[in-house]
Write a protein that holds these residues in place. Structure first.
Motif, short mmCIF file in Angstrom:
data_model
loop_
_atom_site.label_atom_id
_atom_site.label_comp_id
_atom_site.label_asym_id
_atom_site.label_seq_id
_atom_site.Cartn_x
_atom_site.Cartn_y
_atom_site.Cartn_z
N LEU A 59 0.62 -1.26 0.07
CA LEU A 59 -0.29 0.05 0.09
C LEU A 59 0.77 1.26 0.07
O LEU A 59 0.38 2.27 -0.61
CB LEU A 59 -0.78 -0.09 1.17
CG LEU A 59 -2.08 -0.66 1.17
CD1 LEU A 59 -3.16 -0.69 2.22
CD2 LEU A 59 -2.94 -0.15 0.05
N SER A 60 2.00 1.30 0.53
CA SER A 60 2.77 2.28 0.69
C SER A 60 3.49 2.72 -0.74
O SER A 60 3.76 4.01 -0.99
CB SER A 60 3.96 2.23 1.68
OG SER A 60 5.15 1.29 1.09
N ILE A 62 1.43 2.48 -3.30
CA ILE A 62 0.17 3.00 -4.06
C ILE A 62 -0.29 4.47 -3.65
O ILE A 62 -0.73 4.98 -4.57
CB ILE A 62 -1.05 1.58 -3.68
CG1 ILE A 62 -0.64 0.40 -4.35
CG2 ILE A 62 -2.38 2.47 -4.30
CD1 ILE A 62 -1.56 -0.54 -4.01
N ILE A 63 -0.16 4.56 -2.57
CA ILE A 63 -0.75 5.85 -1.95
C ILE A 63 0.53 6.87 -1.30
O ILE A 63 1.56 6.24 -1.10
CB ILE A 63 -1.56 5.82 -0.74
CG1 ILE A 63 -1.03 5.03 0.59
CG2 ILE A 63 -2.91 5.03 -1.11
CD1 ILE A 63 -1.77 5.15 1.74
N ALA A 64 0.14 8.03 -1.15
CA ALA A 64 1.12 9.12 -0.99
C ALA A 64 1.45 8.76 0.54
O ALA A 64 0.78 7.94 1.34
CB ALA A 64 0.68 10.51 -1.01
N GLN A 65 2.65 9.31 1.20
CA GLN A 65 2.92 9.22 2.52
C GLN A 65 1.66 9.31 3.59
O GLN A 65 0.75 10.30 3.39
CB GLN A 65 3.94 10.10 2.85
CG GLN A 65 4.35 10.16 4.40
CD GLN A 65 5.19 9.03 4.66
OE1 GLN A 65 5.67 8.42 3.69
NE2 GLN A 65 5.37 8.56 5.96
N SER A 66 1.52 8.22 4.35
CA SER A 66 0.62 8.10 5.27
C SER A 66 0.90 7.84 6.56
O SER A 66 1.59 6.89 6.99
CB SER A 66 -0.40 7.10 4.82
OG SER A 66 -1.42 6.72 5.78
N LEU A 69 -0.53 4.72 8.19
CA LEU A 69 -0.09 3.41 7.42
C LEU A 69 1.43 3.14 8.06
O LEU A 69 1.71 1.93 8.36
CB LEU A 69 0.22 3.63 5.71
CG LEU A 69 0.55 2.42 4.83
CD1 LEU A 69 -0.53 1.49 5.04
CD2 LEU A 69 0.58 2.64 3.49
N VAL A 119 -6.88 3.26 6.13
CA VAL A 119 -6.14 3.82 5.06
C VAL A 119 -6.83 3.18 3.86
O VAL A 119 -6.89 3.89 2.80
CB VAL A 119 -4.66 3.28 5.35
CG1 VAL A 119 -3.81 3.43 3.96
CG2 VAL A 119 -3.85 4.15 6.41
N HIS A 122 -9.57 4.45 2.12
CA HIS A 122 -9.31 5.78 1.23
C HIS A 122 -8.84 5.46 0.05
O HIS A 122 -8.79 6.46 -0.87
CB HIS A 122 -8.55 6.84 2.35
CG HIS A 122 -9.38 7.33 3.28
ND1 HIS A 122 -9.37 6.73 4.54
CD2 HIS A 122 -10.15 8.48 3.44
CE1 HIS A 122 -10.22 7.50 5.48
NE2 HIS A 122 -10.77 8.41 4.81
N VAL A 123 -8.52 4.45 -0.14
CA VAL A 123 -7.76 3.84 -1.46
C VAL A 123 -8.85 3.48 -2.48
O VAL A 123 -8.60 3.79 -3.60
CB VAL A 123 -6.59 2.70 -1.45
CG1 VAL A 123 -6.05 2.16 -2.57
CG2 VAL A 123 -5.67 3.23 -0.20
#
Length: 124
Positions: A59-60, A62-66, A69, A119, A122-123
């Motif tokens: 997932l890290s 796929i998405i921006a810094q979270s 996560l 998280v 929201h994806v």
């Protein structure tokens, strides 16, 4: 960029297989059934949560810094160390006081999965 959680998840899965084999072969005739079952529970939960770490790592990418996560990943690792680690020590040593550590690892797992769910929601 390689995600630390993808690497850690893979290492934890590898160790889970190795520790499971160790338990099945080296400990089978040395531990009573209760202690062996506790050891195997540690192995199973380590593998399940290694998968959680791998999902976190994927997932890290796929998405921006979270922040959530990142917290999920570190909590998965902490849960493995506390939950599975305490069960390994309890099983091998017979020191029942290590059982007091196990619930803290379980709580870390629960929070990690909750953060991962937030998280992931929201994806999609």
């Amino acid at each position: 960029m390689v995600s630390i959680f993808l690497v850690l998840g893979s290492v934890m899965a590898l160790l889970s297989v190795a520790l499971g084999a160790f338990g099945a072969h080296a400990l089978k005739n040395r531990l009573d059934s209760t202690r062996l079952a506790n050891y195997q529970t540690g192995v199973q939960y380590q593998m399940y949560h290694a998968g959680g770490l791998i999902v976190t790592g994927l997932l890290s990418h796929i998405i921006a810094q979270s922040t959530l996560l990142t917290w999920a990943g570190w909590l998965f690792l902490a849960g493995i160390v506390l939950f599975s680690g305490s069960l390994y020590i309890l099983s091998i040593s017979g020191q029942k006081r290590w059982g007091m550590v196990t619930p803290f690892g379980g709580l870390a797992f629960i929070i990690a999965w909750a953060f991962l769910a937030v998280v992931a929601s929201h994806v999609v």
